[in-house]
Design a protein around this motif. Sequence first.
Motif, short mmCIF file in Angstrom:
data_model
loop_
_atom_site.label_atom_id
_atom_site.label_comp_id
_atom_site.label_asym_id
_atom_site.label_seq_id
_atom_site.Cartn_x
_atom_site.Cartn_y
_atom_site.Cartn_z
N VAL A 6 -5.47 2.47 3.64
CA VAL A 6 -4.78 1.19 3.45
C VAL A 6 -5.76 0.09 3.07
O VAL A 6 -5.46 -0.76 2.23
N ASN A 64 -5.65 6.75 7.96
CA ASN A 64 -4.74 5.89 7.19
C ASN A 64 -5.21 4.44 7.14
O ASN A 64 -4.93 3.73 6.17
N ALA A 83 -2.62 -3.51 10.81
CA ALA A 83 -2.35 -3.58 9.37
C ALA A 83 -2.49 -5.01 8.86
O ALA A 83 -3.05 -5.25 7.78
N THR A 117 0.56 -4.45 4.00
CA THR A 117 -0.30 -3.32 4.32
C THR A 117 0.41 -2.41 5.32
O THR A 117 0.86 -2.87 6.37
N ASN A 118 0.50 -1.12 4.98
CA ASN A 118 1.19 -0.17 5.85
C ASN A 118 0.41 0.06 7.13
O ASN A 118 -0.82 -0.02 7.16
N THR A 173 0.84 -1.19 0.00
CA THR A 173 0.00 0.00 0.00
C THR A 173 0.88 1.25 0.00
O THR A 173 2.04 1.21 0.40
#
Length: 547
Positions: free
Chosen positions: A340, A336, A375, A357-358, A323
């Motif tokens: 994501v 965020n 995440a 995934t960040n 991401t």
Amino acid sequence: MRENLEKLKKEWEEKFLRSGKFKEREKVFKTDSGIEIDRIYLPDESFDYVSKLGFPGEYPFTRGVYPTMYRGRLWTMRQYAGFGTAEETNKRFKYLLEHGQTGLSVAFDLPTQMGYDSDHPMAEGEVGRVGVAIDSLQDMEILFDGIKLENITTSMTINATAGILLAMYVAVAKKQGADLKKISGTIQNDILKEYIARGTYIYPPQQSMKLIVDIFQWCNENLPKWNVISISGYHIREAGANAVQELAFTFANAIEYVRSAIKAGLDVNKFGEQLSFFFNAHNNFFEEIAKFRAARRIWAKIMREKFGVTNEEALKLKFHAQTGGSTLTAQQIENNIVRVTIQALAAVLGGCQSLHTNAKDEALALPTEESARTALRTQQIIAYESDVADTVDPLAGSYFVEYLTDEIEKKVWEYIDKIESMGGAIRAIESGFIQNEISKSAYEYQMKIEKKEKIIVGVNEFKTDEKQKIEIFKLNEEAIKKQIEKLKKLKKERDNDRVKGSLKRLRDCAISGENLMPAIIECVESYATLGEISDTLREIWGEYKER
């Protein structure tokens, strides 16, 4: 049929839209790559299913590289992790594996990426900051302590020093008694994009390419399940490229790697199976999905038409997605998580083979355990609760998605043809063409944000004055000091005559032009450090200085 539909569409527009009763938000709608978006899309009678789509697992692989895709096996959930020392990162690896991660992805600190030991003056202040510090085989042994390499796939984001880190990984696997024929994973090993977008290069392009081809050859003979390169569009996108440029410049680099390997006598039908790609997943949901679908089709055509590949496995574009780090905001960081999720869903609907995934707090610092877990949970919810993985390529046949896929492919080919006419990627890099195109794209995108033509929630709209209390990750400074002490102790206690002998052999191989991997492995196993190995090659090859 098409003519009748066009007639009906015009009647519909006259009835509902031309009256002025229903107004649209903008005059012209476009994707982030500048592709104009129509109000609605109709069936295209000229669309050839077999040549444009085909079936999953068959040329041109638009619908996926495997016949069953996620119905057979879900994508690898490979969270990117690494900080401080090998001991600390080993604990994070085990934490993520306990919470359901299915593959490892290693982040290395800048000194490791640039070929400096932790005690080098150039490393001061950077040891363990953006990844784990790896100075020697001793650190690699600690990094994977208690983790059987034969049972897990590992991705290593490393480029200029990729051969050294791969040699360390192989040495650890051998110590574990692993069968090297079963070891699987990936090294990024993509130096061309470093000259374009990232800057962690050491040697001049020609010597760097020689080392990359050596790795291709050695892995082909010794690590058949290993991906020898992860040709990266991710960092090109992070530098400001749009979706079309991300694919175009990545494929231009890939063509250069394939040409170099063929020139060195390697069989493209064999090493082609060990090539992989790394792409970014951004916010423009449908454009991203179409980008991934177009990518498979373009690569299959490049390999078949440009290089005469006949092995179906060597035509398949296998890719890892991450991401978009540059899309994360320091403001309202909870937003965020939503960004994501959208990006991860686009990567899955686009058919990725593995995904990172960040974490929500990465715009501020390295992720905490809690944010890294969230995440990972994002991927797991998509995989197990959304049911989007139950059918292959679920958006195929969408008039809009197929239009975007075709438009992206067309625009990517225009760039590839232009770069080829310039003499290829290296020439385009040396002339500054690719860098300038990325700079222009980044500037235009930033201008849209500043003019509020592009809304970033919490940044240029929907702002709040609330002060957020955010717990951020803090490095253990004492552990960094111990890393340097451990390194000094190793240099003192190892067999230094053996180290000198192995470094001399490496120097001789660099001068003679032999494949360097056996010599690098010998150096690593003698506990020569990453910095000593890199410096030996610096003496022979010199360093690259950007003009």
